[in-house]
Motif scaffolding. Structure first.
Motif, PDB file in Angstrom:
ATOM      1  N   ALA A   1      15.754   6.720  25.826  1.00 43.57           N
ATOM      2  CA  ALA A   1      16.293   6.881  27.179  1.00 43.57           C
ATOM      3  C   ALA A   1      17.389   7.939  27.202  1.00 43.57           C
ATOM      4  CB  ALA A   1      16.823   5.547  27.693  1.00 43.57           C
ATOM      5  N   GLU A   2      18.225   7.946  26.175  1.00 42.84           N
ATOM      6  CA  GLU A   2      19.276   8.964  26.089  1.00 42.84           C
ATOM      7  C   GLU A   2      18.670  10.359  25.942  1.00 42.84           C
ATOM      8  OE1 GLU A   2      22.710   6.139  24.004  1.00 42.84           O
ATOM      9  OE2 GLU A   2      21.332   7.319  22.749  1.00 42.84           O
ATOM     10  N   GLU A   3      17.592  10.449  25.139  1.00 37.61           N
ATOM     11  CA  GLU A   3      16.911  11.738  24.992  1.00 37.61           C
ATOM     12  C   GLU A   3      16.298  12.171  26.313  1.00 37.61           C
ATOM     13  OE1 GLU A   3      13.403  13.900  22.339  1.00 37.61           O
ATOM     14  OE2 GLU A   3      13.620  11.718  22.286  1.00 37.61           O
ATOM     15  N   ALA A   4      15.658  11.238  27.014  1.00 33.97           N
ATOM     16  CA  ALA A   4      15.069  11.560  28.309  1.00 33.97           C
ATOM     17  C   ALA A   4      16.122  12.094  29.267  1.00 33.97           C
ATOM     18  CB  ALA A   4      14.394  10.328  28.899  1.00 33.97           C
ATOM     19  N   MET A   5      17.286  11.475  29.260  1.00 30.17           N
ATOM     20  CA  MET A   5      18.361  11.915  30.138  1.00 30.17           C
ATOM     21  C   MET A   5      18.784  13.333  29.800  1.00 30.17           C
ATOM     22  SD  MET A   5      19.876  10.463  32.667  1.00 30.17           S
ATOM     23  CE  MET A   5      21.040  11.207  33.814  1.00 30.17           C
TER      24      MET A   5
ATOM     25  N   ALA B   1      -3.012  23.926  26.442  1.00 30.68           N
ATOM     26  CA  ALA B   1      -3.977  23.094  27.171  1.00 30.68           C
ATOM     27  C   ALA B   1      -3.305  21.845  27.730  1.00 30.68           C
ATOM     28  CB  ALA B   1      -5.138  22.706  26.262  1.00 30.68           C
ATOM     29  N   ILE B   2      -2.252  21.374  27.076  1.00 30.06           N
ATOM     30  CA  ILE B   2      -1.527  20.194  27.549  1.00 30.06           C
ATOM     31  C   ILE B   2      -0.853  20.504  28.880  1.00 30.06           C
ATOM     32  CG2 ILE B   2       0.386  18.637  27.058  1.00 30.06           C
ATOM     33  CD1 ILE B   2      -0.319  19.102  24.032  1.00 30.06           C
ATOM     34  N   LEU B   3      -0.153  21.614  28.929  1.00 29.87           N
ATOM     35  CA  LEU B   3       0.485  22.023  30.178  1.00 29.87           C
ATOM     36  C   LEU B   3      -0.550  22.217  31.278  1.00 29.87           C
ATOM     37  CD1 LEU B   3       2.974  22.987  31.800  1.00 29.87           C
ATOM     38  CD2 LEU B   3       2.484  25.291  30.945  1.00 29.87           C
ATOM     39  N   GLU B   4      -1.661  22.835  30.928  1.00 28.55           N
ATOM     40  CA  GLU B   4      -2.729  23.062  31.910  1.00 28.55           C
ATOM     41  C   GLU B   4      -3.220  21.749  32.500  1.00 28.55           C
ATOM     42  OE1 GLU B   4      -7.209  25.066  31.988  1.00 28.55           O
ATOM     43  OE2 GLU B   4      -5.826  25.510  30.344  1.00 28.55           O
ATOM     44  N   SER B   5      -3.351  20.734  31.636  1.00 28.13           N
ATOM     45  CA  SER B   5      -3.825  19.435  32.130  1.00 28.13           C
ATOM     46  C   SER B   5      -2.828  18.815  33.097  1.00 28.13           C
ATOM     47  CB  SER B   5      -4.081  18.482  30.951  1.00 28.13           C
ATOM     48  OG  SER B   5      -2.866  18.027  30.359  1.00 28.13           O
ATOM     49  N   LEU B   6      -1.528  18.991  32.846  1.00 32.47           N
ATOM     50  CA  LEU B   6      -0.517  18.418  33.720  1.00 32.47           C
ATOM     51  C   LEU B   6      -0.400  19.183  35.036  1.00 32.47           C
ATOM     52  CD1 LEU B   6       2.149  17.619  31.000  1.00 32.47           C
ATOM     53  CD2 LEU B   6       0.703  15.991  32.206  1.00 32.47           C
ATOM     54  N   LEU B   7      -0.584  20.489  34.982  1.00 33.55           N
ATOM     55  CA  LEU B   7      -0.596  21.275  36.217  1.00 33.55           C
ATOM     56  C   LEU B   7      -1.733  20.836  37.142  1.00 33.55           C
ATOM     57  CD1 LEU B   7       0.244  24.879  34.997  1.00 33.55           C
ATOM     58  CD2 LEU B   7       1.553  23.523  36.640  1.00 33.55           C
ATOM     59  N   ALA B   8      -2.820  20.353  36.557  1.00 34.36           N
ATOM     60  CA  ALA B   8      -3.939  19.887  37.376  1.00 34.36           C
ATOM     61  C   ALA B   8      -3.518  18.734  38.286  1.00 34.36           C
ATOM     62  CB  ALA B   8      -5.109  19.461  36.484  1.00 34.36           C
ATOM     63  N   PHE B   9      -2.656  17.851  37.778  1.00 28.21           N
ATOM     64  CA  PHE B   9      -2.168  16.753  38.610  1.00 28.21           C
ATOM     65  C   PHE B   9      -1.323  17.274  39.768  1.00 28.21           C
ATOM     66  CE2 PHE B   9      -2.591  14.649  34.389  1.00 28.21           C
ATOM     67  CZ  PHE B   9      -3.541  13.712  34.741  1.00 28.21           C
TER      68      PHE B   9
ATOM     69  N   SER C   1       7.925  20.535  36.173  1.00 28.73           N
ATOM     70  CA  SER C   1       9.221  20.484  35.517  1.00 28.73           C
ATOM     71  C   SER C   1       9.442  19.092  34.966  1.00 28.73           C
ATOM     72  CB  SER C   1      10.338  20.847  36.502  1.00 28.73           C
ATOM     73  OG  SER C   1      10.545  19.794  37.427  1.00 28.73           O
ATOM     74  N   ALA C   2      10.490  18.948  34.174  1.00 28.81           N
ATOM     75  CA  ALA C   2      10.803  17.642  33.599  1.00 28.81           C
ATOM     76  C   ALA C   2      11.014  16.595  34.686  1.00 28.81           C
ATOM     77  CB  ALA C   2      12.048  17.749  32.719  1.00 28.81           C
ATOM     78  N   SER C   3      11.506  17.015  35.845  1.00 26.57           N
ATOM     79  CA  SER C   3      11.787  16.066  36.919  1.00 26.57           C
ATOM     80  C   SER C   3      10.531  15.481  37.545  1.00 26.57           C
ATOM     81  CB  SER C   3      12.637  16.733  38.008  1.00 26.57           C
ATOM     82  OG  SER C   3      11.948  17.819  38.592  1.00 26.57           O
ATOM     83  N   ASP C   4       9.359  16.003  37.186  1.00 31.62           N
ATOM     84  CA  ASP C   4       8.087  15.475  37.692  1.00 31.62           C
ATOM     85  C   ASP C   4       7.508  14.394  36.777  1.00 31.62           C
ATOM     86  OD1 ASP C   4       8.034  17.441  39.784  1.00 31.62           O
ATOM     87  OD2 ASP C   4       7.302  18.905  38.324  1.00 31.62           O
ATOM     88  N   LEU C   5       8.194  14.045  35.690  1.00 33.36           N
ATOM     89  CA  LEU C   5       7.585  13.239  34.643  1.00 33.36           C
ATOM     90  C   LEU C   5       8.219  11.859  34.513  1.00 33.36           C
ATOM     91  CD1 LEU C   5       7.437  16.038  31.902  1.00 33.36           C
ATOM     92  CD2 LEU C   5       5.689  15.472  33.621  1.00 33.36           C
TER      93      LEU C   5
ATOM     94  N   ASP D   1       7.879  16.381  24.996  1.00 29.95           N
ATOM     95  CA  ASP D   1       7.432  17.678  24.483  1.00 29.95           C
ATOM     96  C   ASP D   1       7.429  18.726  25.592  1.00 29.95           C
ATOM     97  OD1 ASP D   1       6.994  16.561  21.975  1.00 29.95           O
ATOM     98  OD2 ASP D   1       4.937  15.992  22.481  1.00 29.95           O
ATOM     99  N   ILE D   2       6.899  18.348  26.750  1.00 22.43           N
ATOM    100  CA  ILE D   2       6.856  19.267  27.884  1.00 22.43           C
ATOM    101  C   ILE D   2       8.266  19.620  28.332  1.00 22.43           C
ATOM    102  CG2 ILE D   2       6.237  19.450  30.329  1.00 22.43           C
ATOM    103  CD1 ILE D   2       3.883  19.925  28.527  1.00 22.43           C
TER     104      ILE D   2
END
Length: 336
Positions: free
Chosen positions: A76-80, A307-315, A38-42, A330-331
């Motif tokens: 930073a505002e976008e991230a929030m 494939a991007i999501l797949e790579s992040l799930l690996a972590f 989720s976004a909270s993992d990033l 993007d995620i």
């Protein structure tokens, strides 16, 4: 995510057990997913500059731009808005300010510190992480001070402590020592406690390898042309695993609150070993070379964007609590 290494799976023989039953629909697959993202993992790494040409794309990192301080505040505002809990700042320093003594690194009004103050004024809820290393300020392009071609350890620590204190004074929530000098975590922690910054967290780049995957990042911060030699006397040998565990143990013992493995995908075994051995908050950095490979392949149509999501799930599957990735917005937009 949590699993026992001694667990013995038990299941009835076919046809009583059909593993495909739980893969039949998207709802069932989601219900039994073992790792989630989720976004909270990033954590979103952001490049900041006041050199003319800001907001231009980094050629070796399509879709990634250097931002002005004002642009960084907007990020930073976008991230929030997207639910990303932290951004990490990396400065592209004016080459005229890069010296062999690296004095700009602890200037209270340097680019990074100005950006921290601006973000905390505009978006106080977001966590701001900073980079603690001398390479953006070093005429030699190294993470430490250099004398006669040798990267100095103890003298560099003195400089890094001043840099860390300046960042804490500016309002940084998380310090990210990425220099790989011996003893720097303990020195920073003592100084932070002494100077009244007891609540500032340290996310140590505890296992940072001398990797070939950093090239686009060095382009982004303007360090590629400045670097003289390589960083193999202080960053880790990619062949080593046990050394990573010793380094993580040391940094935790010296006062690191969280630890990082860098790079990411080529070192998932290290991520898993660190989490299993210590149980501490463990992060990985999906570095610029990984980003460039995935982004380039997607742009060429050689890979699907999933494939991007797949790579992040690996972590996450490897046990990481969070990931530094340029794909964070993007995620977060796509997979909220």
């Amino acid at each position: 995510m949590n699993r026992s290494p001694d667990m013995t799976p038990i299941h009835a023989p076919f046809p009583a057990t059909r593993f495909r039953r739980l893969r039949r629909t998207p709802a069932l697959r989601d219900l039994v997913a073992e790792a989630r993202l989720s976004a909270s993992d990033l954590i979103w790494p952001v490049f900041v500059t006041d050199v003319p040409g800001a907001d231009a794309e980094v050629p070796s990192m399509p879709g990634v731009v250097r931002r002005t301080v004002e642009g960084t505040v907007r990020a930073a505002e976008e991230a929030m808005r997207l639910g990303i809990p932290a951004i990490c700042l990396f400065p592209y320093t004016d080459p005229a300010l890069r010296t062999e003594a690296c004095e700009e690194a602890w200037n209270p009004d340097n680019l990074s510190n100005r950006a921290v103050r601006a973000i905390k004024a505009a978006v106080p809820e977001i966590s701001v992480m900073t980079d603690v290393a001398l390479d953006p300020y070093n005429a030699n392009g190294h993470d430490g001070l250099v004398r006669d071609g040798v990267i100095l350890n103890d003298e560099t620590i003195e400089a890094l402590v001043k840099m860390a204190l300046a960042q804490a004074e500016a309002g940084a929530d998380i310090l990210g020592p990425s220099d790989m000098m011996d003893g720097r975590i303990g020195a920073m922690r003592r100084a932070l406690e002494t100077e009244g910054h007891k609540d500032v967290a340290i996310l140590s780049y505890a296992a940072k390898y001398a990797s070939n995957f950093y090239g686009p990042f060095r382009d982004a911060v303007g360090a590629s042309g400045a670097l003289k030699g390589d960083k193999k006397t202080y960053q880790m040998n990619p062949a080593n695993r046990d050394e990573a565990l010793r380094l993580v143990a040391r940094d935790l013992a010296e006062g690191a609150d969280m630890v990082m493995v860098k790079p990411g995908l080529a070192y998932l075994d290290i991520c898993a070993a660190v989490k299993e051995a210590f149980g501490a908050p463990t992060f990985a950095y999906q570095v610029s070379g990984e980003y460039a490979m995935l982004k380039g392949a997607v742009m060429q149509g050689w890979l699907k964007e999933d494939a991007i999501l797949e790579s992040l799930l690996a972590f996450r599957r490897a046990g990481c609590d969070g990931i530094l990735t340029y794909f964070a917005p993007d995620i977060a937009r796509t997979w909220r």
